[in-house]
Design a protein around this motif. Structure first.
Motif, mmCIF file in Angstrom:
data_model
loop_
_atom_site.group_PDB
_atom_site.id
_atom_site.type_symbol
_atom_site.label_atom_id
_atom_site.label_comp_id
_atom_site.label_asym_id
_atom_site.label_seq_id
_atom_site.Cartn_x
_atom_site.Cartn_y
_atom_site.Cartn_z
ATOM 1 N N UNK A 76 2.106 15.825 -90.027
ATOM 2 C CA UNK A 76 1.570 17.133 -89.785
ATOM 3 C C UNK A 76 2.697 18.159 -90.030
ATOM 4 N N UNK A 77 3.953 17.596 -89.689
ATOM 5 C CA UNK A 77 5.165 18.663 -89.726
ATOM 6 C C UNK A 77 5.390 18.692 -91.475
ATOM 7 N N UNK A 78 5.352 17.652 -92.158
ATOM 8 C CA UNK A 78 5.726 17.339 -93.500
ATOM 9 C C UNK A 78 4.596 18.080 -94.456
ATOM 10 N N UNK A 79 3.432 17.588 -94.012
ATOM 11 C CA UNK A 79 2.222 18.383 -94.902
ATOM 12 C C UNK A 79 1.391 19.101 -93.637
ATOM 13 N N UNK A 80 1.803 20.444 -93.485
ATOM 14 C CA UNK A 80 1.300 21.318 -92.165
ATOM 15 C C UNK A 80 -0.228 21.688 -92.745
ATOM 16 N N UNK A 81 -1.129 21.740 -91.755
ATOM 17 C CA UNK A 81 -2.320 22.084 -91.796
ATOM 18 C C UNK A 81 -2.475 23.356 -92.317
ATOM 19 N N UNK A 82 -3.267 23.719 -93.322
ATOM 20 C CA UNK A 82 -3.685 25.184 -93.754
ATOM 21 C C UNK A 82 -4.945 25.365 -94.388
ATOM 22 N N UNK A 83 -5.701 26.501 -94.572
ATOM 23 C CA UNK A 83 -6.821 26.581 -95.096
ATOM 24 C C UNK A 83 -6.673 27.107 -96.654
ATOM 25 N N UNK A 84 -5.728 27.785 -96.784
ATOM 26 C CA UNK A 84 -5.853 28.330 -98.329
ATOM 27 C C UNK A 84 -5.494 27.573 -99.373
#
Length: 441
Positions: A76-84
């Protein structure tokens, strides 16, 4: 080719884009709140569509490996969650999750698929999703003790989610409670929008587009559409075949002690019934269309939302003021103050003296029972369901994008999170239509 694309891996590009955008939005909101919004420009949204294939491959690989919490947090730090970045996929992949419950052991129950679809009920533990076969829908009583389960042949109520059966109820006839002598075509049984057991486990509130009913062993009682309104239609010359028996934006809630039932739909006022199913209050909404109702945890305060397009307003009513309360649309009655103006509410929870609502623009918004704004937290997409732990420390929420999030409240906010509160999303599940299985992020 730009430096971003030539010198950074897809993972680094994703991380950089999410971090920069979150930082920009948070700065924008902080500045606007402090100094006003005139002249402020919204942050530029980075282009990330070219990274989706690499993101999905990495997410699938992560779900194939062991489920060590440290590894998941590192991902999650490497590919942080986001909506856009997900926006290009949502129209095709997203799906409604209309019911969600957080269990005492931290696992979750969810109904996947809109009420009018076949759908499924799943049990979600860390790293695993189990489909509960043949179940169509579920619901939990306001005191979190009794669970209602919708099967093809009826509704079962159990004491605890895996506990013994305490009652079994028949599906109502969609034409039950209508004036005698009407010659109407038979209808299929209702598809639940919500299923809420009463705190005694003996009755269930069934909310559906075909009507809102209270189910008990003796049969079903229709709350909406009301018999009086149907009789008035007939008196005014509406033919039986032309009667409008369907509901839109149908919703319902039960107080923690089971003494009050708030229901509504887009036509008319907010309605409140007592435990004997007598109508005790008709409250004019603060918007065009009644849309949502929620009692606080103590059961002494009722939140009523009405909407217009993707905006709305929410009234707060003291339960002590309900008996005999009758107000008009947009009333300025001091017993029905507007607590929040702007949000069309799809889901809500409460803790202490605050309500937490999920709006149509992807924000969780918290405000006090007297209307004081507390914080906001961005997830993305319209919310569809929500639950909170009894201690108020963990919130789970689901969206129309087929996403479920688990949030540790009052915990240091990560750099990638958009919001004004110190809350940390610790888990995200994607129930996307084309995925071979749900994926944990």
């Amino acid at each position: 080719m730009s430096e971003t694309h030539s010198n950074r891996s897809p993972q680094q590009q994703w991380q950089h884009a999410v971090m920069i955008y979150a930082k920009g939005v948070n700065r924008y909101v902080e500045t606007g709140t402090r100094e006003g919004w005139d002249g402020l420009k919204e942050p530029f949204m980075p282009r990330t569509e070219h990274l989706l294939e690499a993101w999905q491959a990495a997410l699938e690989q992560s779900n194939q490996e062991d489920h060590d919490p440290a590894r998941r947090e590192a991902f999650r730090q490497a590919w942080p969650p986001a909506h856009f970045p997900l926006s290009p996929r949502l129209d095709e992949q997203g799906q409604m999750i209309p019911a969600l419950a957080l269990l005492d052991d931290g696992s979750m129950l969810a109904r996947i698929g809109a009420p009018y679809q076949a759908g499924s009920v799943v049990h979600i533990t860390d790293g695993r999703v189990e489909t509960l076969e043949q179940l169509e829908f579920f619901g939990v009583c306001p005191q979190r003790r009794y669970f209602a389960w919708a099967w093809a042949d009826g509704i079962q109520v159990t004491d605890g989610w895996n506990g013994p059966q305490v009652s079994r109820l028949d599906w109502p006839n969609p034409l039950a409670g209508l004036p005698a002598g009407l010659d109407l075509e038979p209808r299929e049984r209702p598809a639940p929008t919500a299923l809420i057991p009463f705190p005694d486990g003996r009755r269930v509130l069934l909310v559906s587009a075909d009507g809102i009913f209270v189910l008990q062993a003796e049969g079903a009682t229709r709350l909406l559409r009301r018999l009086e309104d149907i009789q008035q239609d007939l008196k005014e010359g509406v033919l039986a075949d032309d009667l409008n028996l369907s509901l839109c934006m149908e919703h319902g809630a039960i107080s923690a002690d089971g003494q009050w039932i708030a229901v509504g739909e887009q036509c008319g006022s907010h309605l409140v019934f007592d435990a004997s199913l007598r109508l005790v209050a008709q409250i004019g909404p603060a918007g065009e269309y009644p849309h949502f109702a929620c009692f606080n945890q103590r059961g002494d305060r009722l939140l009523l939302n009405a909407c217009h397009f993707y905006h709305g307003a929410s009234l707060g009513v003291a339960v002590a003021d309900l008996p005999g309360l009758s107000t008009d649309f947009y009333s300025d009655d001091p017993r029905t103050p507007v607590l929040q103006d702007g949000a069309r509410v799809y889901a809500a929870a409460s803790r202490g003296d605050e309500f937490i609502i999920g709006d149509a623009h992807g924000y969780l918004r918290a405000f006090s029972e007297t209307g004081e704004e507390r914080w906001q937290h961005y997830v993305g997409s319209s919310f569809s369901a929500m639950d909170i732990s009894p201690d108020g420390k963990t919130l789970v929420a689901a969206t129309y994008a087929g996403i479920i999030v688990k949030i540790a409240l009052d915990t240091k906010r990560p750099d990638w999170q958009i919001g004004t509160g110190e809350h940390h999303e610790t888990q995200r599940w994607l129930f996307w239509k084309d995925f071979a299985k749900p994926l944990q992020w």
